[in-house]
Design a protein around this motif. Structure first.
Motif, PDB file in Angstrom:
ATOM      1  N   ASN A   1      65.996 -19.119  82.620  1.00  0.00           N
ATOM      2  CA  ASN A   1      66.433 -19.812  81.402  1.00  0.00           C
ATOM      3  C   ASN A   1      65.524 -20.993  81.132  1.00  0.00           C
ATOM      4  O   ASN A   1      65.481 -21.933  81.916  1.00  0.00           O
ATOM      5  N   HIS A   2      64.795 -20.891  80.029  1.00  0.00           N
ATOM      6  CA  HIS A   2      63.933 -22.003  79.632  1.00  0.00           C
ATOM      7  C   HIS A   2      64.567 -22.615  78.382  1.00  0.00           C
ATOM      8  O   HIS A   2      64.269 -22.218  77.259  1.00  0.00           O
ATOM      9  N   VAL A   3      65.512 -23.516  78.612  1.00  0.00           N
ATOM     10  CA  VAL A   3      66.305 -24.081  77.521  1.00  0.00           C
ATOM     11  C   VAL A   3      66.038 -25.571  77.448  1.00  0.00           C
ATOM     12  O   VAL A   3      66.235 -26.297  78.431  1.00  0.00           O
ATOM     13  N   ARG A   4      65.578 -26.028  76.281  1.00  0.00           N
ATOM     14  CA  ARG A   4      65.302 -27.466  76.138  1.00  0.00           C
ATOM     15  C   ARG A   4      66.083 -28.008  74.941  1.00  0.00           C
ATOM     16  O   ARG A   4      65.652 -27.924  73.797  1.00  0.00           O
ATOM     17  N   GLY A   5      67.258 -28.526  75.241  1.00  0.00           N
ATOM     18  CA  GLY A   5      68.200 -28.948  74.211  1.00  0.00           C
ATOM     19  C   GLY A   5      67.716 -30.075  73.319  1.00  0.00           C
ATOM     20  O   GLY A   5      68.236 -30.274  72.232  1.00  0.00           O
ATOM     21  N   GLU A   6      66.702 -30.811  73.763  1.00  0.00           N
ATOM     22  CA  GLU A   6      66.235 -31.960  72.978  1.00  0.00           C
ATOM     23  C   GLU A   6      65.157 -31.564  71.970  1.00  0.00           C
ATOM     24  O   GLU A   6      64.761 -32.363  71.127  1.00  0.00           O
ATOM     25  N   VAL A   7      64.695 -30.332  72.052  1.00  0.00           N
ATOM     26  CA  VAL A   7      63.585 -29.897  71.197  1.00  0.00           C
ATOM     27  C   VAL A   7      64.120 -29.323  69.886  1.00  0.00           C
ATOM     28  O   VAL A   7      65.170 -28.686  69.850  1.00  0.00           O
ATOM     29  N   SER A   8      63.388 -29.560  68.793  1.00  0.00           N
ATOM     30  CA  SER A   8      63.925 -29.278  67.458  1.00  0.00           C
ATOM     31  C   SER A   8      64.055 -27.796  67.125  1.00  0.00           C
ATOM     32  O   SER A   8      64.853 -27.425  66.275  1.00  0.00           O
ATOM     33  N   SER A   9      63.270 -26.943  67.734  1.00  0.00           N
ATOM     34  CA  SER A   9      63.366 -25.514  67.402  1.00  0.00           C
ATOM     35  C   SER A   9      62.966 -24.667  68.602  1.00  0.00           C
ATOM     36  O   SER A   9      62.248 -25.133  69.493  1.00  0.00           O
TER      37      SER A   9
END
Ligand code: AMP
Ligand code: MN
Ligand code: MN
Length: 321
Positions: A119-127
């Protein structure tokens, strides 16, 4: 994961898929990955699955190669989801996710709990497109790939306007521009342009919208019979909730339309004070702080009452915090 190459070793077959009712970020990220693989990993046989993308995305290369339905049994070596916040939001090729030897999730939803093996999830990134760009070799991002990524970034940042837009977003947009993407056309034709009917429908929703909670909350709605009258479907209603949000004094905008009798698709937008993802999650949906959604059953008045009651509760909590 630092680079997409890390998960591509020994991969011969690969599936790529996005979420139901795919938006610009979803189509952009899936297609960018597909085009990148086609170009730089010609030995991998890749398929991209998307639930009927809108014609406004036809400027993206190879859009006609999208598979809109699963076709038979498959055991992909690798299955990658882009912009998908949870397993139940995965569209079209859900079974292939289950039967794949390895699964990867590339996303940017804070509500994403991580449903794949990697899982490469970056919640702070816009898209999701911006997250994906970070996994590519920058020098390999050609105009075709850049066009898909730029489209997704434009759509999920509201043309670089939402607060999720960061200096890094703008730096990447600049890099993409250097490849010669037709940015004016992408922004105009895929984001702002509406058909005459779409504008008429938006006008009607705005005219019939209701203000609640001392003008802090605005609600717009569209019933199935009215959608049938205009001959529009959910895809034609994009942008309405954003326009509602632009009402002075409004903290939360709600737009709902009837998908089928007594089933509503609800979109929530916030000016930043209220975290609408919390409200959406409460009702079984998800999303981001300023843009979230859920699907609800019941009469239109029940749906409006339930949602606005929860918003009121969140506003009170907000005051206490
Ligand atoms: P929308 O209002 O459909 O434009 O969606 C706004 C954001 O909320 C998007 O990032 C969606 O991924 C997310 N979202 C919308 N509906 C749902 C849902 N039913 N479940 C989870 N997330 C959703
Ligand atoms: Mn999306
Ligand atoms: Mn997104």
């Amino acid at each position: 994961m630092k680079n997409i190459s890390e998960v591509l070793e020994h991969v011969k077959t690969m599936g790529i898929a996005g979420h139901i009712r795919p938006d610009g970020d979803c189509v952009g990220s899936c297609m960018a990955l597909y085009l990148y693989i086609k170009e730089y990993y010609p030995d991998i046989r890749a398929d991209v699955y998307l639930d009927h993308p809108k014609p406004i995305f036809s400027h993206i290369d190879c859009i006609d190669e999208i598979k809109t339905e699963a076709d038979g049994e498959k055991n992909y070596d690798l299955f990658v989801t882009c912009d998908v916040s949870s397993r139940d939001r995965l569209a079209v090729a859900g079974d292939y996710f289950e039967t794949a030897k390895r699964t990867v999730c590339i996303d940017h939803h804070i509500s994403n709990m991580g449903f794949a093996q990697v899982n490469h999830v970056r919640g702070e990134v816009s898209s999701a497109c911006e997250v994906l760009y970070g996994l590519f070799d920058p020098e390999k991002v050609n105009r075709r790939v850049a066009t898909a990524i730029y489209t997704g970034m434009v759509h999920d940042t509201g043309v670089f306007q939402y607060s999720s837009t960061s200096p890094e977003t703008m730096r990447i947009a600049g890099e993409l521009m250097k490849t010669g993407v037709d940015f004016s056309r992408i922004i105009d034709e895929s984001f702002y342009e509406k058909t005459y009917i779409q504008n008429q429908v938006m006008g009607r929703v705005l005219a019939e919208s209701i203000m609640l909670q001392d003008g802090k909350c605005i609600v717009g709605y569209m019933r199935k019979k009215d959608m049938d009258f205009y001959g529009v479907d959910g895809k034609d209603l994009d942008g309405i909730v954003s326009q509602l949000r632009l009402t002075r004094g409004v903290k939360v905008a709600i737009f709902l339309y009837e998908v089928e009798t007594q089933t509503f698709k609800v979109s929530l937008r916030s000016n930043g004070k209220i975290d609408v993802s919390r409200i959406a999650v409460y009702f079984g949906g998800g999303g981001h702080k300023r843009a979230a959604g859920c699907d609800l059953q019941g009469s239109m008045y029940d749906v409006i009452n339930n949602i606005t009651a929860e918003i009121e509760r969140q506003m009170l909590l907000e005051q206490e915090e």
